[in-house]
Scaffold this motif. Structure first.
Motif, PDB file in Angstrom:
ATOM      1  N   ALA A 106       0.829  -1.209   0.000  1.00  0.00           N
ATOM      2  CA  ALA A 106       0.000   0.000   0.000  1.00  0.00           C
ATOM      3  C   ALA A 106       0.865   1.261   0.000  1.00  0.00           C
ATOM      4  O   ALA A 106       0.600   2.213  -0.759  1.00  0.00           O
ATOM      5  CB  ALA A 106      -0.926  -0.011   1.216  1.00  0.00           C
ATOM      6  N   PHE A 107       1.901   1.289   0.829  1.00  0.00           N
ATOM      7  CA  PHE A 107       2.776   2.461   0.860  1.00  0.00           C
ATOM      8  C   PHE A 107       3.538   2.600  -0.458  1.00  0.00           C
ATOM      9  O   PHE A 107       3.766   3.718  -0.939  1.00  0.00           O
ATOM     10  CB  PHE A 107       3.755   2.361   2.030  1.00  0.00           C
ATOM     11  CG  PHE A 107       3.162   2.786   3.344  1.00  0.00           C
ATOM     12  CD1 PHE A 107       2.833   4.106   3.582  1.00  0.00           C
ATOM     13  CD2 PHE A 107       2.924   1.853   4.343  1.00  0.00           C
ATOM     14  CE1 PHE A 107       2.276   4.492   4.792  1.00  0.00           C
ATOM     15  CE2 PHE A 107       2.374   2.224   5.554  1.00  0.00           C
ATOM     16  CZ  PHE A 107       2.043   3.551   5.779  1.00  0.00           C
ATOM     17  N   GLY A 108       3.948   1.478  -1.041  1.00  0.00           N
ATOM     18  CA  GLY A 108       4.646   1.547  -2.318  1.00  0.00           C
ATOM     19  C   GLY A 108       3.768   2.093  -3.426  1.00  0.00           C
ATOM     20  O   GLY A 108       4.186   2.956  -4.216  1.00  0.00           O
ATOM     21  N   ILE A 109       2.529   1.611  -3.506  1.00  0.00           N
ATOM     22  CA  ILE A 109       1.599   2.110  -4.523  1.00  0.00           C
ATOM     23  C   ILE A 109       1.276   3.570  -4.272  1.00  0.00           C
ATOM     24  O   ILE A 109       1.181   4.372  -5.215  1.00  0.00           O
ATOM     25  CB  ILE A 109       0.314   1.258  -4.517  1.00  0.00           C
ATOM     26  CG1 ILE A 109       0.627  -0.170  -4.956  1.00  0.00           C
ATOM     27  CG2 ILE A 109      -0.743   1.853  -5.440  1.00  0.00           C
ATOM     28  CD1 ILE A 109      -0.531  -1.125  -4.792  1.00  0.00           C
ATOM     29  N   HIS A 110       1.131   3.943  -3.014  1.00  0.00           N
ATOM     30  CA  HIS A 110       0.848   5.345  -2.693  1.00  0.00           C
ATOM     31  C   HIS A 110       1.989   6.245  -3.140  1.00  0.00           C
ATOM     32  O   HIS A 110       1.765   7.333  -3.684  1.00  0.00           O
ATOM     33  CB  HIS A 110       0.622   5.497  -1.189  1.00  0.00           C
ATOM     34  CG  HIS A 110       0.414   6.916  -0.756  1.00  0.00           C
ATOM     35  ND1 HIS A 110       1.453   7.749  -0.387  1.00  0.00           N
ATOM     36  CD2 HIS A 110      -0.712   7.660  -0.647  1.00  0.00           C
ATOM     37  CE1 HIS A 110       0.982   8.924  -0.056  1.00  0.00           C
ATOM     38  NE2 HIS A 110      -0.328   8.901  -0.200  1.00  0.00           N
ATOM     39  N   GLY A 111       3.217   5.813  -2.905  1.00  0.00           N
ATOM     40  CA  GLY A 111       4.350   6.635  -3.294  1.00  0.00           C
ATOM     41  C   GLY A 111       4.465   6.829  -4.796  1.00  0.00           C
ATOM     42  O   GLY A 111       4.904   7.885  -5.261  1.00  0.00           O
ATOM     43  N   MET A 112       4.052   5.827  -5.571  1.00  0.00           N
ATOM     44  CA  MET A 112       4.175   5.917  -7.031  1.00  0.00           C
ATOM     45  C   MET A 112       2.952   6.528  -7.706  1.00  0.00           C
ATOM     46  O   MET A 112       3.082   7.280  -8.674  1.00  0.00           O
ATOM     47  CB  MET A 112       4.434   4.517  -7.602  1.00  0.00           C
ATOM     48  CG  MET A 112       5.790   3.942  -7.241  1.00  0.00           C
ATOM     49  SD  MET A 112       6.114   2.347  -8.061  1.00  0.00           S
ATOM     50  CE  MET A 112       4.965   1.285  -7.177  1.00  0.00           C
ATOM     51  N   PHE A 113       1.754   6.223  -7.185  1.00  0.00           N
ATOM     52  CA  PHE A 113       0.543   6.600  -7.917  1.00  0.00           C
ATOM     53  C   PHE A 113      -0.452   7.423  -7.114  1.00  0.00           C
ATOM     54  O   PHE A 113      -1.366   7.999  -7.697  1.00  0.00           O
ATOM     55  CB  PHE A 113      -0.169   5.338  -8.443  1.00  0.00           C
ATOM     56  CG  PHE A 113       0.713   4.458  -9.269  1.00  0.00           C
ATOM     57  CD1 PHE A 113       1.095   4.832 -10.550  1.00  0.00           C
ATOM     58  CD2 PHE A 113       1.168   3.245  -8.766  1.00  0.00           C
ATOM     59  CE1 PHE A 113       1.904   4.010 -11.315  1.00  0.00           C
ATOM     60  CE2 PHE A 113       1.975   2.423  -9.531  1.00  0.00           C
ATOM     61  CZ  PHE A 113       2.343   2.800 -10.812  1.00  0.00           C
ATOM     62  N   GLY A 114      -0.334   7.457  -5.800  1.00  0.00           N
ATOM     63  CA  GLY A 114      -1.268   8.223  -4.998  1.00  0.00           C
ATOM     64  C   GLY A 114      -2.352   7.357  -4.371  1.00  0.00           C
ATOM     65  O   GLY A 114      -2.545   6.197  -4.723  1.00  0.00           O
TER      66      GLY A 114
END
Length: 365
Positions: free
Chosen positions: A126-134
């Motif tokens: 979740a944090f990885g996706i948030h960092g890349m895409f929001g």
């Protein structure tokens, strides 16, 4: 959710606490209701399907309308229903294995291993996706995961017809838990409280009081989770050889050793060594505690599993405010020492409970 409230919505920590104050009591209540419905022979597949639909509704609402009011709605109406799926799944799993068999001994370990793997993968993804895409893409991804979850429920639970616990009566009377169950819940709650106290205090203790590099807490967490998973997979053999209560005693003793290592650490390798011991003790507790509670329970698998889950949640709830108060008064090291004191209390209660259980067994025999 706290990260989303603070970083994405720009709210103050008070609003994060407001969400927790609303959602957590409702989650505990919902878990209890689901447990009683399971014991009244309500089809578990229907309850799990309801949980998956609630989860998808919560993700969809946050994706479409990213506002604090939506967060509160999700915390009241959607995510508490979704979270009740954990205890429902555990109750169904324990009911569908033969009592006293090796499968029953290993069921708790397998369930906890799957749960730990989910916690290891989910937040990082979740944090990885948030960092890349929001955040919108995070909630869209979670919605997709909810769809997959719902399909799995349909194919593995509903269609196989193993999701109903048969009880002698359709609506059994609500009975108070036995003294043995109350004591077991207290032990599990204290274990959870001690673990949470250390988990909350450790990152700040390592970086602020030991002045170690900022990567140290993350490295310690990774090492801990790896050790935890290894021990969870080995726990069924430990239970068969030494018994559930002995495994819990070993877990508590190892936890005090882990806390002592942290309190005497002065370097990153020492902290990592403590993390290994921490992972071992918590993996042993995670894989053993549910089997311990099921061994104390009567035929009400749903209700007693819900009580177990709630005791762990309630135990962890005291961690953050307690660590804050202790650190304000003294320092984060004292909070870790307090965790050792709490665990000592849990071991004392467990010792008395084990003695009482043996005496009852002798009288029954």
């Amino acid at each position: 959710m706290g990260f989303y409230v603070l970083s994405e919505l720009g709210m103050t920590p008070m609003f994060m606490s407001g969400y927790a104050a609303i959602s957590i009591p409702i989650s505990i209540l919902t878990t209890t209701i689901f447990g009683r419905l399971i014991d009244r022979s309500v089809h578990g597949g229907a309850l799990l399907t309801l949980s998956s639909l609630a989860y998808m509704c919560g993700c969809l609402s946050l994706m479409v309308r990213p506002e604090y009011s939506t967060v509160l709605l999700a915390g009241v109406a959607w995510f508490p229903v979704a979270s009740a799926a954990t205890s429902t799944t555990f109750a169904l799993a324990f009911h569908n294995v033969a009592q006293g068999s090796d499968d029953r001994l290993s069921t708790g370990s397998r369930l906890k291993a799957a749960n730990s793997i989910g916690w290891m993968i989910g937040p990082a993804a979740a944090f990885g996706i948030h960092g890349m895409f929001g955040s919108p893409v995070v909630f869209a991804t979670l919605f997709g995961a909810g769809v997959v979850w719902g399909v799995l429920i349909l194919t593995t639970v509903v269609l196989r017809g193993t999701a109903r616990i048969q009880t002698p009566t359709a609506r059994p009377a609500v009975r108070r838990p036995s003294p043995a169950i109350v004591t077991g819940l207290l032990v599990c709650g204290l274990f959870s409280a001690a673990h949470s106290l250390c988990s909350v205090a450790l990152p700040l203790y390592v970086t602020q009081e030991l002045a170690l590099p900022s990567y140290a807490p993350g490295a310690a967490f990774t090492v801990k989770v790896f050790a935890e998973l290894v021990v969870i997979t080995l726990t069924p053999g430990v239970i068969r050889t030494f018994g559930v209560e002995a495994a819990l005693f070993a877990s508590g003793t190892a936890s005090i050793a882990a806390f002592a290592i942290f309190l005497t650490a002065g370097s990153v390798p020492a902290v990592l060594a403590g993390a290994v011991v921490e992972g071992c003790y918590y993996g042993l507790f995670s894989a053993t505690s549910l089997s311990y509670m099921q061994g104390l329970s009567d035929s009400r698998h749903g209700t007693n599993t819900a009580r177990y889950m709630n005791s762990v949640v309630i135990g962890s709830l005291v961690a953050s405010p307690t660590v804050g108060l202790v650190a304000q008064w003294s320092n984060f090291g004292v909070a870790i020492a307090l965790a050792a004191a709490v665990m000592t209390g849990a071991l004392i209660i467990l010792a008395f409970a084990s003695r009482s259980h043996r005496q009852r067994m002798q009288l029954d025999g």
